[in-house]
Write an enzyme that holds these catalytic residues in place. Sequence first.
Site, PDB file in Angstrom:
ATOM      1  N   LYS A  87       0.835  -1.211   0.000  1.00 31.73           N
ATOM      2  CA  LYS A  87       0.000   0.000   0.000  1.00 31.73           C
ATOM      3  C   LYS A  87       0.867   1.258   0.000  1.00 31.73           C
ATOM      4  O   LYS A  87       2.062   1.192   0.321  1.00 31.73           O
ATOM      5  CB  LYS A  87      -0.935  -0.021   1.209  1.00 31.73           C
TER       6      LYS A  87
ATOM      7  N   MET B  21      12.510  24.285   2.542  1.00 31.55           N
ATOM      8  CA  MET B  21      11.716  23.548   1.569  1.00 31.55           C
ATOM      9  C   MET B  21      12.589  22.689   0.650  1.00 31.55           C
ATOM     10  O   MET B  21      12.284  21.528   0.380  1.00 31.55           O
ATOM     11  CB  MET B  21      10.876  24.517   0.730  1.00 31.55           C
TER      12      MET B  21
ATOM     13  N   TYR C 176      16.525  29.777   8.595  1.00 23.89           N
ATOM     14  CA  TYR C 176      15.247  30.404   8.961  1.00 23.89           C
ATOM     15  C   TYR C 176      15.067  30.478  10.463  1.00 23.89           C
ATOM     16  O   TYR C 176      15.362  29.508  11.181  1.00 23.89           O
ATOM     17  CB  TYR C 176      14.068  29.581   8.417  1.00 23.89           C
TER      18      TYR C 176
ATOM     19  N   ARG D 218     -11.044   0.243  15.335  1.00 24.64           N
ATOM     20  CA  ARG D 218     -10.943   1.123  14.174  1.00 24.64           C
ATOM     21  C   ARG D 218     -11.825   0.571  13.066  1.00 24.64           C
ATOM     22  O   ARG D 218     -12.560   1.309  12.431  1.00 24.64           O
ATOM     23  CB  ARG D 218      -9.477   1.193  13.738  1.00 24.64           C
TER      24      ARG D 218
HETATM   25  C1  LIG Z   1      -0.470  -1.773   6.719  1.00 27.24           C
HETATM   26  C2  LIG Z   1      -1.004  -3.034   7.270  1.00 27.24           C
HETATM   27  C3  LIG Z   1      -0.139  -4.097   7.580  1.00 27.24           C
HETATM   28  C4  LIG Z   1       1.370  -3.975   7.517  1.00 27.24           C
HETATM   29  O1  LIG Z   1       1.813  -3.387   8.710  1.00 27.24           O
HETATM   30  P1  LIG Z   1       3.382  -3.218   9.038  1.00 27.24           P
HETATM   31  O2  LIG Z   1       3.385  -2.748  10.435  1.00 27.24           O
HETATM   32  O3  LIG Z   1       3.903  -2.197   8.088  1.00 27.24           O
HETATM   33  O4  LIG Z   1       3.999  -4.551   8.839  1.00 27.24           O
HETATM   34  C5  LIG Z   1      -0.700  -5.278   8.000  1.00 27.24           C
HETATM   35  N1  LIG Z   1      -2.042  -5.421   8.113  1.00 27.24           N
HETATM   36  C6  LIG Z   1      -2.902  -4.415   7.846  1.00 27.24           C
HETATM   37  C7  LIG Z   1      -4.363  -4.637   8.002  1.00 27.24           C
HETATM   38  C8  LIG Z   1      -2.414  -3.185   7.422  1.00 27.24           C
HETATM   39  O5  LIG Z   1      -3.261  -2.192   7.170  1.00 27.24           O
END
Ligand SMILES: *Cc1c(COP(=O)(O)O)cnc(C)c1O
Length: 352
Positions: free
Chosen positions: A33, A298, A250, A129
Site C-alpha cells: 500500500k 523547503m 530560517y 478502528r
Molecule cells: C499496513 C497493514 C499491515 C502492515 O503493517 P506493518 O506494520 O507495516 O507490517 C498489515 N495489516 C494491515 C491490516 C495493514 O493495514
Amino acid sequence: MRPLRAEIYLNRLRDNYRTLKQIHGGKLLAVLKADAYGHGAVRCALALEDLADGFAVACIEEALELREAGVGKPIVLLEGVFDTAEYDLVDKHGLWPVVGSQWQLEALLNHDWKEPVKVWLKMDSGMHRAGFFPHNYASAYHTLKQSPKVSDIVKFSHFACADDADSGMTDIQIETFDTACHGLEGEESLTNSAAMLAYPAARRDWGRAGLALYGVDPFLEHDTRIKPVMRLSTKVFDERVLQPHEPVGYGAVFYTKRSTRVGLIACGYADGYPRRASTGSPVAINGVRSRIIGCVSMDMITVDLNGTDGTIGSEVELWGDKIDVNEVAQSAGTIAYELLCNVKRAKFVYID
Ligand SMILES: *Cc1c(COP(=O)(O)O)cnc(C)c1O
C-alpha cells in the site's frame, strides 16, 4: 541535475521477504500500500512476483495499478471497497476484498459475481478502528459461508500495539480473536511486521509484512535479519565557514558555538524530509556521521561539516545503512512509516 536520489535495493526486498516468511511460517502477504511505503509499488511487486504468496494494498486503484503492470498474484484490498460498484472490478481482476463492516458484507452478497470470491473477514479484536465486533463475528462469518458467491473466508484481525513489547494488549487481542473464532473453520491472519517478529502465538496461515519488508525494525532497534531497502542520499552543493555566534537558517534558531564549516545539501521538506527534524538530526557525510544544523527548508538543509572531510560534491546519506530511518523519525517526533511514504521529487534508482 538535482542530486537527491532514492536508491531501492530490490535484492534486499527479496531477502527480507524470504526472511520474514521463514520467521512467520505459512504464507506471507507483501504489503504494497501507499506505493509500497514510498518505494514504488509496481517495481517492488514485479521484484517479488515469483516469490510472494500475495500482495496487499489499501484500495482498488492501487490494485489495478499492479494488475495493469502484469502482476498476477492474489491481491488483498485491506480496506475492502469504498462503494458497491467497485465489486465489479474486484470480480473482474480476481481481487480478495476485506469485509469489515455490515454494508460491505451486504453489498458483496447483493453483487452478481461471475466467480466466487475469497473474502478476508475482519474482526475488531480490540483496536476499535474497523471490523466486526467479536460478538457479531460468527454471524457475519456464517452469512458469508452460506452464500455460493463466497469461495473462502480468511478470518483476520489487526493489532493496536504490536510494536510495544510491554503492552499486554496484543495477548488480549489474540485471546479475543481465538475465542470469537472458536468453531469457525478456515485460514487465519493476525500479524503485521512487529507481531510476526515478537508474538509467535500470532503466527497463523498468513502473515502481512509491511515495514519490516522494507528493512525497518518496528522495535527501533537494529534487527540484523532484515536490511534497509531504501537509501536516500544527496550531495553538498555549497559550503561556507562561519565564525562563532553566527545564526544559521530560517528563524535563526541555531547559533554556531565555534568556527563551523556549514554545508548546503539538496533536500528539504518538499522532498518529504521532515521539517521537525531540525538541528541534531543525523546525516552521514562521505560515510561519516554528522548532523543537521538549523531549520530544514523547503529545498535545502544546512549540515555541520566539522569533523568530516565533506566539501562541495560530497555525498550525504539522509537514511540508509549508516543512518537508520528510525533515528530520523525519532528526531522528528514521528515514525519511519511516515518518512518513507512521503519521499518525493527524488530520482528513484532501482538496483537489483
Ligand atoms: C499496513 C497493514 C499491515 C502492515 O503493517 P506493518 O506494520 O507495516 O507490517 C498489515 N495489516 C494491515 C491490516 C495493514 O493495514
